[in-house]
Each structure stands twice: as C-alpha cells, then as structure tokens.
Design a protein around this motif. Structure first.
Motif, PDB file in Angstrom:
ATOM      1  N   SER A 125       6.106   1.850  -2.177  1.00  0.00           N
ATOM      2  CA  SER A 125       5.219   0.965  -1.777  1.00  0.00           C
ATOM      3  C   SER A 125       3.818   1.144  -2.290  1.00  0.00           C
ATOM      4  O   SER A 125       3.090   2.184  -1.786  1.00  0.00           O
ATOM      5  CB  SER A 125       5.530   0.587  -0.436  1.00  0.00           C
ATOM      6  N   PRO A 126       3.091   0.194  -2.880  1.00  0.00           N
ATOM      7  CA  PRO A 126       1.875   0.363  -3.120  1.00  0.00           C
ATOM      8  C   PRO A 126       0.815   0.173  -1.995  1.00  0.00           C
ATOM      9  O   PRO A 126      -0.401   0.715  -1.991  1.00  0.00           O
ATOM     10  CB  PRO A 126       1.481  -0.668  -4.147  1.00  0.00           C
ATOM     11  N   LEU A 127       1.454  -0.152  -0.830  1.00  0.00           N
ATOM     12  CA  LEU A 127       0.782  -0.331   0.309  1.00  0.00           C
ATOM     13  C   LEU A 127       0.929   1.102   1.345  1.00  0.00           C
ATOM     14  O   LEU A 127      -0.179   0.967   2.401  1.00  0.00           O
ATOM     15  CB  LEU A 127       1.242  -1.639   1.134  1.00  0.00           C
ATOM     16  N   ASN A 128       1.627   2.037   0.989  1.00  0.00           N
ATOM     17  CA  ASN A 128       1.642   3.126   1.698  1.00  0.00           C
ATOM     18  C   ASN A 128       0.888   4.177   0.972  1.00  0.00           C
ATOM     19  O   ASN A 128       1.431   4.854  -0.117  1.00  0.00           O
ATOM     20  CB  ASN A 128       3.001   3.445   2.147  1.00  0.00           C
ATOM     21  N   ARG A 129      -0.265   4.586   1.164  1.00  0.00           N
ATOM     22  CA  ARG A 129      -0.850   5.882   0.780  1.00  0.00           C
ATOM     23  C   ARG A 129      -1.043   5.596  -0.893  1.00  0.00           C
ATOM     24  O   ARG A 129      -0.476   6.586  -1.711  1.00  0.00           O
ATOM     25  CB  ARG A 129      -0.264   7.258   1.121  1.00  0.00           C
ATOM     26  N   PRO A 130      -1.725   4.572  -1.305  1.00  0.00           N
ATOM     27  CA  PRO A 130      -1.962   4.573  -2.974  1.00  0.00           C
ATOM     28  C   PRO A 130      -2.651   5.596  -3.648  1.00  0.00           C
ATOM     29  O   PRO A 130      -3.427   6.213  -2.860  1.00  0.00           O
ATOM     30  CB  PRO A 130      -2.481   3.133  -3.076  1.00  0.00           C
ATOM     31  N   THR A 131      -2.414   6.093  -4.857  1.00  0.00           N
ATOM     32  CA  THR A 131      -2.984   7.069  -5.431  1.00  0.00           C
ATOM     33  C   THR A 131      -3.598   6.246  -6.585  1.00  0.00           C
ATOM     34  O   THR A 131      -2.995   5.475  -7.334  1.00  0.00           O
ATOM     35  CB  THR A 131      -1.967   7.836  -6.005  1.00  0.00           C
ATOM     36  N   CYS A 132      -4.833   6.930  -7.003  1.00  0.00           N
ATOM     37  CA  CYS A 132      -5.718   6.548  -7.776  1.00  0.00           C
ATOM     38  C   CYS A 132      -4.854   6.944  -9.284  1.00  0.00           C
ATOM     39  O   CYS A 132      -4.597   7.988  -9.455  1.00  0.00           O
ATOM     40  CB  CYS A 132      -6.913   7.010  -7.887  1.00  0.00           C
ATOM     41  N   ARG A 133      -4.824   6.068 -10.449  1.00  0.00           N
ATOM     42  CA  ARG A 133      -4.109   6.636 -11.520  1.00  0.00           C
ATOM     43  C   ARG A 133      -5.285   7.357 -12.339  1.00  0.00           C
ATOM     44  O   ARG A 133      -4.612   8.061 -13.126  1.00  0.00           O
ATOM     45  CB  ARG A 133      -3.973   5.133 -12.361  1.00  0.00           C
ATOM     46  N   HIS A 146      20.902  -3.071   7.961  1.00  0.00           N
ATOM     47  CA  HIS A 146      19.211  -3.181   8.051  1.00  0.00           C
ATOM     48  C   HIS A 146      18.755  -3.463   6.955  1.00  0.00           C
ATOM     49  O   HIS A 146      19.099  -3.023   5.531  1.00  0.00           O
ATOM     50  CB  HIS A 146      18.841  -1.718   8.401  1.00  0.00           C
ATOM     51  N   ALA A 147      17.586  -4.305   6.827  1.00  0.00           N
ATOM     52  CA  ALA A 147      16.827  -4.727   5.831  1.00  0.00           C
ATOM     53  C   ALA A 147      16.022  -3.662   5.199  1.00  0.00           C
ATOM     54  O   ALA A 147      15.342  -2.979   6.191  1.00  0.00           O
ATOM     55  CB  ALA A 147      15.984  -5.784   6.113  1.00  0.00           C
ATOM     56  N   PHE A 148      15.962  -3.715   3.990  1.00  0.00           N
ATOM     57  CA  PHE A 148      14.886  -2.605   3.288  1.00  0.00           C
ATOM     58  C   PHE A 148      14.681  -3.490   1.992  1.00  0.00           C
ATOM     59  O   PHE A 148      15.148  -4.252   1.503  1.00  0.00           O
ATOM     60  CB  PHE A 148      15.440  -1.240   3.288  1.00  0.00           C
ATOM     61  N   VAL A 149      13.493  -3.084   1.601  1.00  0.00           N
ATOM     62  CA  VAL A 149      12.760  -3.520   0.272  1.00  0.00           C
ATOM     63  C   VAL A 149      12.626  -2.424  -0.778  1.00  0.00           C
ATOM     64  O   VAL A 149      12.393  -1.305  -0.425  1.00  0.00           O
ATOM     65  CB  VAL A 149      11.634  -4.379   0.295  1.00  0.00           C
ATOM     66  N   ILE A 176       9.778  -7.237  -5.650  1.00  0.00           N
ATOM     67  CA  ILE A 176       9.950  -6.795  -4.393  1.00  0.00           C
ATOM     68  C   ILE A 176      11.533  -7.246  -4.240  1.00  0.00           C
ATOM     69  O   ILE A 176      11.496  -8.538  -4.072  1.00  0.00           O
ATOM     70  CB  ILE A 176       9.036  -7.121  -3.260  1.00  0.00           C
ATOM     71  N   GLU A 177      12.240  -6.366  -4.153  1.00  0.00           N
ATOM     72  CA  GLU A 177      13.732  -6.772  -3.873  1.00  0.00           C
ATOM     73  C   GLU A 177      13.840  -6.571  -2.463  1.00  0.00           C
ATOM     74  O   GLU A 177      13.869  -5.468  -2.065  1.00  0.00           O
ATOM     75  CB  GLU A 177      14.668  -5.730  -4.912  1.00  0.00           C
ATOM     76  N   HIS A 178      14.694  -7.610  -1.784  1.00  0.00           N
ATOM     77  CA  HIS A 178      15.263  -7.486  -0.767  1.00  0.00           C
ATOM     78  C   HIS A 178      16.633  -7.094  -0.462  1.00  0.00           C
ATOM     79  O   HIS A 178      17.468  -7.688  -1.280  1.00  0.00           O
ATOM     80  CB  HIS A 178      14.865  -8.895   0.212  1.00  0.00           C
TER      81      HIS A 178
END
Length: 99
Positions: free
Chosen positions: A62-70, A48-51, A39-41
C-alpha cells in the motif's frame, strides 16, 4: 480520485476493483512522482476483507503505509492529490528565467 471500474477482476476472487492515483513528494531529496493503482477488494476463506494494490501489473505494498522515495529510498514522503507533481513540472518548464 477513486473510480470503480467496469472491468473484470484482475485476480481470481476480486469482488471489486477501484482505481486511485496519488502524487508523492520526498521531503528528503525533493523528488516528486505520480502513480496510479488498481485496488482489488477480496474476501479470505474466513470472511475477512482485504485489498491488494496493483501498480503496472504487479502487486505492491500500500502506498499509504510508509511510502518510499524512488530516488533516495527515504521515508519522509508527502502524499498529495493526483496532478500536483505534473502541474509543478509544467510550471517549472513554462516559467520565465529570473534576471
């Protein structure tokens, strides 16, 4: 697990790089997998900060926003601490068969 690395930034402008790993389990098909992310900051021109999430050398959502099954592309995915999928697979392989 979160860890700040001593490595140089992966992309120009990154002020810090943090490594995190997650385990995922699909509640639709039962598929499980694990993934590590760098995770790059960054800070944009307006201050404004973003990653950026990087997995296997590619910028990914981001894996934390609506992850999708592989496996089935489903979105009912549970996020677990790292190692949970690996330990379940190990237990499955070493357990004695039922009579």
């Amino acid at each position: 697990m979160t860890e700040i690395t001593g490595r140089a930034a992966l992309r120009a402008g990154a002020s810090a790089v943090v490594e995190e790993s997650y385990a995922f389990a699909c509640m639709r098909c039962g598929y499980g997998w694990e993934q590590s992310y760098e995770i790059e900051h960054h800070t944009d021109a307006a201050g404004h900060a973003f990653v950026l999430y990087v997995a296997d050398g590619r910028v990914v959502p981001s894996p934390l926003n609506r992850p999708t099954c592989r496996n089935c592309d489903g979105h009912v995915v549970r996020i677990l601490r790292p190692g949970r999928v690996a330990s379940a697979r190990k237990a499955e392989l070493t357990s004695a068969p039922l009579p």
